[in-house]
Design a protein around this motif. Structure first.
Motif, PDB file in Angstrom:
ATOM      1  N   LEU A  82     138.572  42.636 -24.985  1.00  0.00           N
ATOM      2  CA  LEU A  82     138.042  43.923 -25.413  1.00  0.00           C
ATOM      3  C   LEU A  82     139.163  44.916 -25.701  1.00  0.00           C
ATOM      4  CD1 LEU A  82     135.433  45.452 -25.909  1.00  0.00           C
ATOM      5  CD2 LEU A  82     135.479  46.156 -23.510  1.00  0.00           C
ATOM      6  N   ALA A  83     140.194  44.924 -24.859  1.00  0.00           N
ATOM      7  CA  ALA A  83     141.315  45.844 -25.069  1.00  0.00           C
ATOM      8  C   ALA A  83     142.054  45.507 -26.365  1.00  0.00           C
ATOM      9  CB  ALA A  83     142.266  45.772 -23.876  1.00  0.00           C
ATOM     10  N   ALA A  99     140.845  43.797 -28.938  1.00  0.00           N
ATOM     11  CA  ALA A  99     139.947  43.973 -30.079  1.00  0.00           C
ATOM     12  C   ALA A  99     139.813  45.441 -30.461  1.00  0.00           C
ATOM     13  CB  ALA A  99     138.578  43.389 -29.762  1.00  0.00           C
ATOM     14  N   SER A 100     139.918  46.338 -29.500  1.00  0.00           N
ATOM     15  CA  SER A 100     139.789  47.766 -29.820  1.00  0.00           C
ATOM     16  C   SER A 100     140.954  48.250 -30.682  1.00  0.00           C
ATOM     17  CB  SER A 100     139.704  48.591 -28.533  1.00  0.00           C
ATOM     18  OG  SER A 100     140.932  48.514 -27.834  1.00  0.00           O
ATOM     19  N   ILE A 101     142.070  47.552 -30.642  1.00  0.00           N
ATOM     20  CA  ILE A 101     143.217  47.903 -31.482  1.00  0.00           C
ATOM     21  C   ILE A 101     143.247  47.036 -32.737  1.00  0.00           C
ATOM     22  CG2 ILE A 101     145.749  47.987 -31.564  1.00  0.00           C
ATOM     23  CD1 ILE A 101     144.534  50.059 -29.706  1.00  0.00           C
ATOM     24  N   PRO A 147     139.985  47.324 -35.813  1.00  0.00           N
ATOM     25  CA  PRO A 147     140.051  48.415 -36.803  1.00  0.00           C
ATOM     26  C   PRO A 147     141.235  48.272 -37.765  1.00  0.00           C
ATOM     27  CG  PRO A 147     139.634  49.312 -34.635  1.00  0.00           C
ATOM     28  CD  PRO A 147     139.944  47.859 -34.455  1.00  0.00           C
TER      29      PRO A 147
END
Length: 122
Positions: A100-101, A103-105, A108
């Protein structure tokens, strides 16, 4: 009418070279051994540097000192294996947190890159 074309002459090439058939394109000279062995691209140098950095982190994490009198390479490898297994168990148990960490960077930026490169793709 008989076919008056001359048969193609056999091409004799040295061992290890590909035959060249009446080519007007000059062949590039073979590079010397040292540039072929040690010549790497900038990207290859970056990958080599990152690999050295990661191995160095592992060695420092294991407190490996090659000049110590009691150097135990097999023990260090065993510790490394134990730490890798522990990291794999942690990753399986908590895989969603780093996923999740990251993928958040990454996602996008990936979407922006795909949008920006859209006109240039076939």
């Amino acid at each position: 009418m008989a076919d008056t074309a001359k048969p193609e002459e056999p091409v004799v090439t040295p061992v290890g070279e590909a035959p060249v058939r009446n080519s007007k394109v000059p062949r590039a000279p073979k590079r010397p051994v040292l540039p072929r062995l040690f010549g790497i691209s900038v990207w290859g140098a970056v990958k080599l540097l990152v690999t050295c950095l990661l191995v160095g982190f592992f060695l420092l994490a294991l407190e490996f000192d090659p000049v110590a009198d009691d150097v135990n390479v097999l023990g260090a490898l065993g510790d490394l294996l134990g730490n890798l297994v522990g990291a794999a168990v942690w990753a399986v148990r908590n895989f969603w947190k780093p996923l999740l960490a990251g993928a958040s960077i990454v996602l996008p930026l990936w979407v922006l890159w795909r949008l920006a490169s859209l006109p240039f793709r076939k």
